[in-house]
Design a protein around this motif. Structure first.
Motif, short mmCIF file in Angstrom:
data_model
loop_
_atom_site.label_atom_id
_atom_site.label_comp_id
_atom_site.label_asym_id
_atom_site.label_seq_id
_atom_site.Cartn_x
_atom_site.Cartn_y
_atom_site.Cartn_z
N MET A 34 43.24 49.51 42.81
CA MET A 34 42.26 49.50 41.34
C MET A 34 41.77 48.51 40.40
N GLY A 35 41.13 47.64 40.45
CA GLY A 35 41.13 46.41 39.80
C GLY A 35 40.08 46.58 38.68
N TRP A 36 40.66 45.47 37.48
CA TRP A 36 39.38 44.73 37.03
C TRP A 36 39.22 43.53 36.55
N PHE A 37 37.84 43.49 36.64
CA PHE A 37 37.24 41.42 36.92
C PHE A 37 36.36 41.48 35.21
N ARG A 38 36.06 40.63 35.18
CA ARG A 38 35.33 39.51 34.17
C ARG A 38 34.53 38.61 35.04
N VAL A 48 41.09 40.20 36.01
CA VAL A 48 41.98 40.52 35.07
C VAL A 48 43.43 41.61 34.94
N ALA A 49 43.13 42.46 36.39
CA ALA A 49 44.10 42.93 35.90
C ALA A 49 44.19 43.88 37.72
N ALA A 50 45.25 44.76 38.22
CA ALA A 50 45.17 45.66 39.41
C ALA A 50 46.47 45.84 39.28
N TRP A 53 47.94 51.36 44.05
CA TRP A 53 47.23 53.26 44.61
C TRP A 53 48.29 54.09 44.51
N ILE A 54 49.18 54.14 44.03
CA ILE A 54 50.21 55.07 43.49
C ILE A 54 50.85 54.43 42.09
N GLY A 55 50.54 53.63 42.23
CA GLY A 55 50.93 53.87 40.18
C GLY A 55 52.12 53.45 40.82
N GLY A 56 52.46 52.36 38.81
CA GLY A 56 53.92 52.35 39.13
C GLY A 56 53.53 50.28 38.97
N ARG A 57 52.92 50.05 39.66
CA ARG A 57 52.57 48.82 40.25
C ARG A 57 51.72 47.72 39.64
N THR A 58 51.48 46.44 38.33
CA THR A 58 50.06 45.88 38.15
C THR A 58 51.26 44.89 38.25
N TYR A 59 49.28 44.01 37.94
CA TYR A 59 49.05 42.26 38.25
C TYR A 59 48.14 41.96 37.09
N TYR A 60 48.48 41.12 36.56
CA TYR A 60 48.34 40.48 35.32
C TYR A 60 47.79 38.82 35.32
N PRO A 61 47.11 38.17 35.54
CA PRO A 61 47.05 36.74 35.48
C PRO A 61 47.86 37.06 33.57
N ASP A 62 47.75 35.12 33.54
CA ASP A 62 48.58 34.57 32.47
C ASP A 62 47.29 34.79 30.97
N THR A 69 46.56 46.05 29.41
CA THR A 69 46.77 47.06 30.23
C THR A 69 46.35 47.96 31.02
N ILE A 70 46.56 47.62 32.58
CA ILE A 70 45.77 48.88 33.68
C ILE A 70 46.64 50.23 33.79
N SER A 71 46.24 51.34 33.80
CA SER A 71 47.23 52.50 34.14
C SER A 71 45.70 52.66 35.36
N ARG A 72 46.54 53.75 35.16
CA ARG A 72 45.38 54.85 36.20
C ARG A 72 45.26 56.92 36.34
N ASP A 73 44.37 57.83 36.07
CA ASP A 73 45.10 59.17 36.00
C ASP A 73 44.67 59.22 37.18
N MET A 74 45.71 59.71 38.49
CA MET A 74 44.68 60.54 39.46
C MET A 74 44.28 62.00 39.42
N ALA A 75 44.65 62.46 38.88
CA ALA A 75 43.88 63.92 38.76
C ALA A 75 42.58 63.26 38.04
#
Length: 127
Positions: A34-38, A48-50, A53-62, A69-75
């Motif tokens: 999952m990602g966010w763009f603007r 902006v952020a990604a 799929w299982i969570g735990g790894r994120t990536y952001y531009p400078d 902060t990106i996060s996901r709630d699978m439930a």
């Protein structure tokens, strides 16, 4: 097919915070990074952020690292974008996107790698 609906945008003063939410429905929320763009008026859509799929790894531009902060709630089939220390240059329409993946760890950061998009939510930061 995956449907994505963003919420949480609004008007905030510089230095303030907002939390965006993206609710997913349709096919399973799993196996989708999952990602966010603007996108600001007259500008290209910007990563902006990604999160993988299982969570735990994120990536952001400078430009947002340390503030967003990106996060996901699978439930809840929901992904969030916590935005702190907002600046006027963060003003844009924010889009949630889903990338179907066979990798546990892949975190895409470009527009064309995403398969599904939400309708966007406006974030306006006043100075």
């Amino acid at each position: 097919q995956v449907q994505l609906v963003e919420s949480g945008g609004g008007l905030v003063q510089a230095g303030g915070s907002l939390r965006l939410s993206c609710a997913a429905s349709g096919r399973t929320f799993g196996n989708y990074a999952m990602g966010w763009f603007r996108q600001a008026p007259g500008k290209e859509r910007e990563f902006v952020a990604a999160v993988n799929w299982i969570g735990g790894r994120t990536y952001y531009p400078d430009s947002v690292k340390g503030r967003f902060t990106i996060s996901r709630d699978m439930a809840k089939n929901t992904v969030y974008l916590q935005m702190n220390s907002l600046k006027p240059e963060d003003t844009a329409v924010y889009y949630c996107a889903a990338h179907r993946t066979g990798s546990n760890w892949y975190v895409p950061a470009v527009v064309h790698e995403y398969d599904y998009w939400g309708q966007g939510t406006q974030v306006t930061v006043s100075s």
